[in-house]
Design a protein around this motif. Structure first.
Motif, PDB file in Angstrom:
ATOM      1  N   ALA A 250       0.833  -1.210   0.000  1.00 31.90           N
ATOM      2  CA  ALA A 250       0.000   0.000   0.000  1.00 31.90           C
ATOM      3  C   ALA A 250       0.863   1.253   0.000  1.00 31.90           C
ATOM      4  N   SER A 251       1.893   1.255   0.843  1.00 30.88           N
ATOM      5  CA  SER A 251       2.776   2.423   0.924  1.00 30.88           C
ATOM      6  C   SER A 251       4.025   2.060   1.709  1.00 30.88           C
ATOM      7  N   HIS A 252       5.128   2.725   1.373  1.00 33.77           N
ATOM      8  CA  HIS A 252       6.371   2.548   2.124  1.00 33.77           C
ATOM      9  C   HIS A 252       6.470   3.540   3.276  1.00 33.77           C
ATOM     10  N   GLU A 253       5.535   4.455   3.362  1.00 34.85           N
ATOM     11  CA  GLU A 253       5.568   5.470   4.407  1.00 34.85           C
ATOM     12  C   GLU A 253       4.761   5.037   5.619  1.00 34.85           C
ATOM     13  N   LEU A 254       5.185   5.491   6.803  1.00 27.90           N
ATOM     14  CA  LEU A 254       4.484   5.189   8.046  1.00 27.90           C
ATOM     15  C   LEU A 254       4.327   6.472   8.844  1.00 27.90           C
ATOM     16  N   HIS A 255       3.077   6.903   8.997  1.00 27.63           N
ATOM     17  CA  HIS A 255       2.774   8.105   9.769  1.00 27.63           C
ATOM     18  C   HIS A 255       2.014   7.696  11.024  1.00 27.63           C
ATOM     19  N   THR A 256       2.669   7.848  12.158  1.00 26.60           N
ATOM     20  CA  THR A 256       2.044   7.483  13.423  1.00 26.60           C
ATOM     21  C   THR A 256       2.644   8.339  14.522  1.00 26.60           C
ATOM     22  N   THR A 257       2.299   8.029  15.754  1.00 20.20           N
ATOM     23  CA  THR A 257       2.877   8.728  16.900  1.00 20.20           C
ATOM     24  C   THR A 257       3.642   7.732  17.755  1.00 20.20           C
ATOM     25  N   VAL A 258       4.275   8.218  18.782  1.00 19.73           N
ATOM     26  CA  VAL A 258       5.004   7.327  19.685  1.00 19.73           C
ATOM     27  C   VAL A 258       4.080   6.674  20.704  1.00 19.73           C
ATOM     28  N   TYR A 259       2.804   7.062  20.743  1.00 15.29           N
ATOM     29  CA  TYR A 259       1.925   6.596  21.812  1.00 15.29           C
ATOM     30  C   TYR A 259       1.723   5.083  21.872  1.00 15.29           C
ATOM     31  N   PRO A 260       1.584   4.382  20.745  1.00 13.16           N
ATOM     32  CA  PRO A 260       1.466   2.918  20.869  1.00 13.16           C
ATOM     33  C   PRO A 260       2.680   2.302  21.576  1.00 13.16           C
ATOM     34  N   PHE A 261       3.832   2.948  21.428  1.00 17.01           N
ATOM     35  CA  PHE A 261       5.060   2.397  21.991  1.00 17.01           C
ATOM     36  C   PHE A 261       5.271   2.803  23.454  1.00 17.01           C
ATOM     37  N   ILE A 262       5.016   4.083  23.776  1.00 20.31           N
ATOM     38  CA  ILE A 262       5.336   4.548  25.131  1.00 20.31           C
ATOM     39  C   ILE A 262       4.161   4.455  26.097  1.00 20.31           C
ATOM     40  N   LEU A 263       2.925   4.322  25.569  1.00 21.11           N
ATOM     41  CA  LEU A 263       1.769   4.167  26.459  1.00 21.11           C
ATOM     42  C   LEU A 263       1.278   2.726  26.528  1.00 21.11           C
ATOM     43  N   ASN A 264       1.414   1.976  25.428  1.00 24.25           N
ATOM     44  CA  ASN A 264       0.937   0.587  25.401  1.00 24.25           C
ATOM     45  C   ASN A 264       2.053  -0.442  25.324  1.00 24.25           C
ATOM     46  N   GLY A 265       3.288   0.010  25.213  1.00 25.13           N
ATOM     47  CA  GLY A 265       4.404  -0.933  25.182  1.00 25.13           C
ATOM     48  C   GLY A 265       4.410  -1.836  23.967  1.00 25.13           C
ATOM     49  N   VAL A 266       3.791  -1.418  22.871  1.00 24.76           N
ATOM     50  CA  VAL A 266       3.747  -2.225  21.646  1.00 24.76           C
ATOM     51  C   VAL A 266       5.129  -2.233  20.988  1.00 24.76           C
ATOM     52  N   SER A 267       5.527  -3.367  20.457  1.00 24.24           N
ATOM     53  CA  SER A 267       6.807  -3.489  19.759  1.00 24.24           C
ATOM     54  C   SER A 267       6.578  -3.640  18.258  1.00 24.24           C
ATOM     55  N   LEU A 268       7.332  -2.900  17.472  1.00 24.99           N
ATOM     56  CA  LEU A 268       7.309  -3.013  16.021  1.00 24.99           C
ATOM     57  C   LEU A 268       8.559  -3.766  15.584  1.00 24.99           C
ATOM     58  N   LEU A 269       8.346  -4.906  14.920  1.00 23.80           N
ATOM     59  CA  LEU A 269       9.441  -5.802  14.544  1.00 23.80           C
ATOM     60  C   LEU A 269       9.612  -5.818  13.027  1.00 23.80           C
ATOM     61  N   GLY A 270      10.775  -5.446  12.557  1.00 25.15           N
ATOM     62  CA  GLY A 270      11.040  -5.444  11.125  1.00 25.15           C
ATOM     63  C   GLY A 270      11.404  -6.831  10.621  1.00 25.15           C
ATOM     64  N   ILE A 271      10.918  -7.162   9.424  1.00 28.35           N
ATOM     65  CA  ILE A 271      11.163  -8.480   8.825  1.00 28.35           C
ATOM     66  C   ILE A 271      11.930  -8.299   7.521  1.00 28.35           C
ATOM     67  N   ASP A 272      13.173  -8.753   7.506  1.00 32.62           N
ATOM     68  CA  ASP A 272      14.010  -8.707   6.306  1.00 32.62           C
ATOM     69  C   ASP A 272      14.344 -10.138   5.891  1.00 32.62           C
ATOM     70  N   SER A 273      13.474 -10.719   5.093  1.00 29.60           N
ATOM     71  CA  SER A 273      13.699 -12.108   4.681  1.00 29.60           C
ATOM     72  C   SER A 273      14.792 -12.219   3.628  1.00 29.60           C
ATOM     73  N   GLN A 274      15.071 -11.121   2.919  1.00 31.81           N
ATOM     74  CA  GLN A 274      16.077 -11.165   1.858  1.00 31.81           C
ATOM     75  C   GLN A 274      17.468 -11.454   2.413  1.00 31.81           C
ATOM     76  N   ASN A 275      17.813 -10.815   3.542  1.00 33.36           N
ATOM     77  CA  ASN A 275      19.160 -10.945   4.089  1.00 33.36           C
ATOM     78  C   ASN A 275      19.179 -11.653   5.438  1.00 33.36           C
ATOM     79  N   CYS A 276      18.169 -12.468   5.686  1.00 37.62           N
ATOM     80  CA  CYS A 276      18.098 -13.217   6.941  1.00 37.62           C
ATOM     81  C   CYS A 276      19.374 -14.040   7.126  1.00 37.62           C
ATOM     82  N   PRO A 277      19.990 -13.997   8.317  1.00 45.14           N
ATOM     83  CA  PRO A 277      21.216 -14.774   8.552  1.00 45.14           C
ATOM     84  C   PRO A 277      20.994 -16.267   8.298  1.00 45.14           C
ATOM     85  N   MET A 278      22.001 -16.927   7.759  1.00 45.86           N
ATOM     86  CA  MET A 278      21.860 -18.328   7.376  1.00 45.86           C
ATOM     87  C   MET A 278      21.478 -19.246   8.535  1.00 45.86           C
ATOM     88  N   PRO A 279      22.004 -19.078   9.765  1.00 46.10           N
ATOM     89  CA  PRO A 279      21.573 -19.975  10.850  1.00 46.10           C
ATOM     90  C   PRO A 279      20.064 -19.910  11.103  1.00 46.10           C
TER      91      PRO A 279
END
Length: 329
Positions: A250-279
């Motif tokens: 849909a889009s490469h841009e992300l417009h949000t605030t810090v509130y999900p992270f600092i008020l709800n403790g939500v973690s955003l996890l990036g997924i890079d399957s292209q360069n995933c370490p071999m192990p």
């Protein structure tokens, strides 16, 4: 050796031409291992390469195909020998080096995964990058502490390749799953086949209210879409939940605030399957071959080399459903 390949050419005026050509293995990219490709999967990134996207395609002419599974024909690396069954996903295959849309590829040995004995070549490419990316998303969720007891997990783009595998894998591991798609009617049959617990559409996963936080509706999420859908997944996630980001259809841009992270403790996890370490790569492929093995009845379409153009057009128009598998003659 001569072989057939689906090749992308870029003209001086910037226009792109795609056609099936005859090549010789002497024309292939450098690498220690020559592989005869039996199956390859079609991904959105392949469609972008076929379009000549400058941020994805690293050279022209180019044979796309970021996935490949087949048998070793020649090897100067002692780790692999003639007849070994192998698979490849990611790295620069099909982007800066000729990929799986040709009947042969030559690649560095360091990119190759020995085919797990519990998987066939076809099964490995039914997974392909889509299944591997979904598995990496689920892996990171669980490593971050996500459990079924925390509540349902939202999967956006659930009717596509990565999304459908994410639903299947999460269900396999005992999670309740909310399948999110752009429309209910268009993807209903696919979601039913995936056995998701709930199906929601754009009205629930693409919030336009502007509010920095929303009423919690899921305990975690696997986002394939990006943009405002990812922002919504974060804003409506329960406290201490985890959200993975693995796509930007849909889009490469992300417009949000810090509130999900600092008020709800939500973690955003990036997924890079292209360069995933071999192990981790080897660990996940073994999971997919054994404990995480899932079936995708009715969601895989097998095509010949001549069917690639039509399939690519479906990807570019964002109308693809399920997994497309290229089988070389």
């Amino acid at each position: 050796m001569k072989f057939q390949a689906f090749r992308v050419f870029k003209q001086d005026n910037g226009s792109v031409e795609r056609k099936i050509v005859t090549m010789n293995t002497s024309e292939l990219s450098e690498g220690e291992v020559l592989v005869k490709v039996v199956f390859s999967g079609l991904n959105y990134k392949d469609a972008l390469c076929a379009k000549g996207h400058p941020g994805v395609a690293g050279k022209f002419p180019l044979t796309p195909g970021i996935d490949a599974a087949g048998e070793v024909v020649q090897s100067t690396n002692q780790q692999f020998k003639e007849g070994d069954k192998v698979l490849l996903t990611g790295y620069r295959l099909g982007m800066a080096m000729d990929g799986g849309f040709g009947e042969y590829i030559r690649v560095p040995a360091a990119w190759i995964v020995p085919l797990p004995k519990e998987l066939s070549l076809r099964e490995s490419m039914v997974y392909g990058t889509a299944g591997f990316t979904a598995a990496l998303s689920v892996y990171r969720l669980t490593k971050a502490g996500q459990t079924p007891e925390m509540g349902p997990v939202l999967v956006t783009g659930a009717a596509g390749g990565v999304g459908s595998f994410a639903v299947l894998l999460l269900k396999k591991l005992g999670f309740e799953v909310i399948a999110g798609t752009s429309r209910l009617d268009d993807a209903h049959d696919t979601v039913v086949q995936l056995n998701a617990d709930k199906h929601v559409d754009k009205n629930e996963i693409d919030d336009t209210s502007g509010r920095p936080l929303l009423k919690a509706r899921w305990a975690g999420a696997v986002d394939v879409v990006g943009g405002n859908v990812l922002a919504t997944a974060l804003k409506a996630c329960k406290p201490w939940g985890n959200v993975t980001a693995c796509g930007n259809i849909a889009s490469h841009e992300l417009h949000t605030t810090v509130y999900p992270f600092i008020l709800n403790g939500v973690s955003l996890l990036g997924i890079d399957s292209q360069n995933c370490p071999m192990p981790i790569r080897l660990e996940l492929w073994q999971h997919l071959a054994e404990a995480w093995k899932v079936q995708t009845p009715g969601l895989v379409k097998e095509i010949p080399l001549e069917g690639l153009e039509e399939a690519i057009q479906r990807f570019l128009s964002k109308k693809n459903r399920g997994q497309v598998l290229l089988k070389h003659a």
